[in-house]
Write a protein that holds these residues in place. Structure first.
Motif, PDB file in Angstrom:
ATOM      1  N   LYS A  74     -62.938 -25.251  31.582  1.00  8.34           N
ATOM      2  CA  LYS A  74     -63.193 -26.172  32.690  1.00  8.34           C
ATOM      3  C   LYS A  74     -61.955 -26.510  33.495  1.00  8.34           C
ATOM      4  O   LYS A  74     -62.009 -27.375  34.371  1.00  8.34           O
ATOM      5  CB  LYS A  74     -63.832 -27.448  32.146  1.00  8.34           C
ATOM      6  N   LYS A  76     -60.426 -24.830  35.826  1.00  9.42           N
ATOM      7  CA  LYS A  76     -60.578 -24.506  37.250  1.00  9.42           C
ATOM      8  C   LYS A  76     -61.336 -25.622  37.966  1.00  9.42           C
ATOM      9  O   LYS A  76     -60.916 -26.096  39.024  1.00  9.42           O
ATOM     10  CB  LYS A  76     -61.322 -23.177  37.394  1.00  9.42           C
ATOM     11  N   GLY A  77     -62.446 -26.067  37.381  1.00  6.76           N
ATOM     12  CA  GLY A  77     -63.210 -27.161  37.979  1.00  6.76           C
ATOM     13  C   GLY A  77     -62.430 -28.459  38.006  1.00  6.76           C
ATOM     14  O   GLY A  77     -62.493 -29.221  38.975  1.00  6.76           O
ATOM     15  N   TYR A 102     -66.954 -28.714  44.891  1.00 11.48           N
ATOM     16  CA  TYR A 102     -66.863 -27.457  44.143  1.00 11.48           C
ATOM     17  C   TYR A 102     -66.421 -27.720  42.698  1.00 11.48           C
ATOM     18  O   TYR A 102     -66.977 -27.152  41.761  1.00 11.48           O
ATOM     19  CB  TYR A 102     -65.892 -26.496  44.832  1.00 11.48           C
ATOM     20  N   GLY A 103     -65.449 -28.591  42.522  1.00  6.27           N
ATOM     21  CA  GLY A 103     -64.998 -28.925  41.177  1.00  6.27           C
ATOM     22  C   GLY A 103     -66.081 -29.617  40.368  1.00  6.27           C
ATOM     23  O   GLY A 103     -66.256 -29.336  39.180  1.00  6.27           O
ATOM     24  N   ILE A 105     -69.362 -29.339  40.739  1.00  7.87           N
ATOM     25  CA  ILE A 105     -70.405 -28.362  40.385  1.00  7.87           C
ATOM     26  C   ILE A 105     -69.931 -27.457  39.261  1.00  7.87           C
ATOM     27  O   ILE A 105     -70.680 -27.164  38.325  1.00  7.87           O
ATOM     28  CB  ILE A 105     -70.821 -27.562  41.637  1.00  7.87           C
ATOM     29  N   SER A 106     -68.683 -27.010  39.311  1.00  6.25           N
ATOM     30  CA  SER A 106     -68.208 -26.135  38.245  1.00  6.25           C
ATOM     31  C   SER A 106     -67.988 -26.893  36.932  1.00  6.25           C
ATOM     32  O   SER A 106     -68.140 -26.324  35.856  1.00  6.25           O
ATOM     33  CB  SER A 106     -66.933 -25.413  38.673  1.00  6.25           C
ATOM     34  N   ARG A 109     -71.792 -27.794  35.543  1.00  4.01           N
ATOM     35  CA  ARG A 109     -72.750 -26.696  35.683  1.00  4.01           C
ATOM     36  C   ARG A 109     -73.720 -26.622  34.502  1.00  4.01           C
ATOM     37  O   ARG A 109     -74.904 -26.385  34.682  1.00  4.01           O
ATOM     38  CB  ARG A 109     -71.998 -25.375  35.820  1.00  4.01           C
ATOM     39  N   SER A 110     -73.235 -26.834  33.316  1.00  7.25           N
ATOM     40  CA  SER A 110     -74.102 -26.731  32.141  1.00  7.25           C
ATOM     41  C   SER A 110     -75.027 -27.932  32.003  1.00  7.25           C
ATOM     42  O   SER A 110     -76.022 -27.860  31.285  1.00  7.25           O
ATOM     43  CB  SER A 110     -73.261 -26.587  30.879  1.00  7.25           C
TER      44      SER A 110
END
Length: 142
Positions: A74, A76-77, A102-103, A105-106, A109-110
């Motif tokens: 995680k 990157k997010g 964007y962060g 959502i990443s 995401r799960s």
């Protein structure tokens, strides 16, 4: 639920910090929405971000919040989310909110398939229930 012997009322087993955290997250989301509605007011967006993050710390604790954000998959997010927060604080709200989105959502995401599945089970509207279930089943739990 347990009965408080001092006043005879039922008390919740949840700690007070969880209620404070839910309130902070709620106010944070309110200020974020209000900041977006007021043409990306950077002060409201920054205040909403800080309230949201502090509410998250109150709900799940500092250590669990830190380990959630700084897991290797995680990073990157997390970097996009906190980078967007810094950009919003530097008064570039549109770019900062795009980076944060964007962060976010990443990072979460799960969690989205679980949330959509929960909403689909609650909805009694036939078409909406089918749509939410279809969106919830399409994601992976990785």
């Amino acid at each position: 639920m347990w009965r408080d012997p001092r006043c005879g009322a039922f008390a919740s087993a949840r700690p007070l910090s969880t209620g404070i955290g839910v309130g902070l997250v709620g106010f944070g989301l309110f200020f974020l929405l209000f900041g977006i509605l007021l043409y990306f007011d950077s002060v409201l967006l920054a205040f909403g971000n800080l309230l949201f993050l502090s509410g998250l710390v109150f709900i799940i604790g500092f250590r669990r919040t830190f380990t959630f954000f700084f897991q290797r998959p995680k990073l990157k997010g997390t970097s996009f989310f906190f980078g967007g927060l810094i950009v919003v604080l530097m008064r570039w709200p549109i770019l900062g909110m795009l980076l944060e989105a964007y962060g976010f959502i990443s990072l979460f995401r799960s969690f989205f398939p679980v949330a959509f599945g929960f909403l689909g089970s609650l909805a009694n509207i036939p078409l909406l229930s089918q749509l939410l279930q279809k969106m919830g089943d399409s994601g992976s739990m990785v």
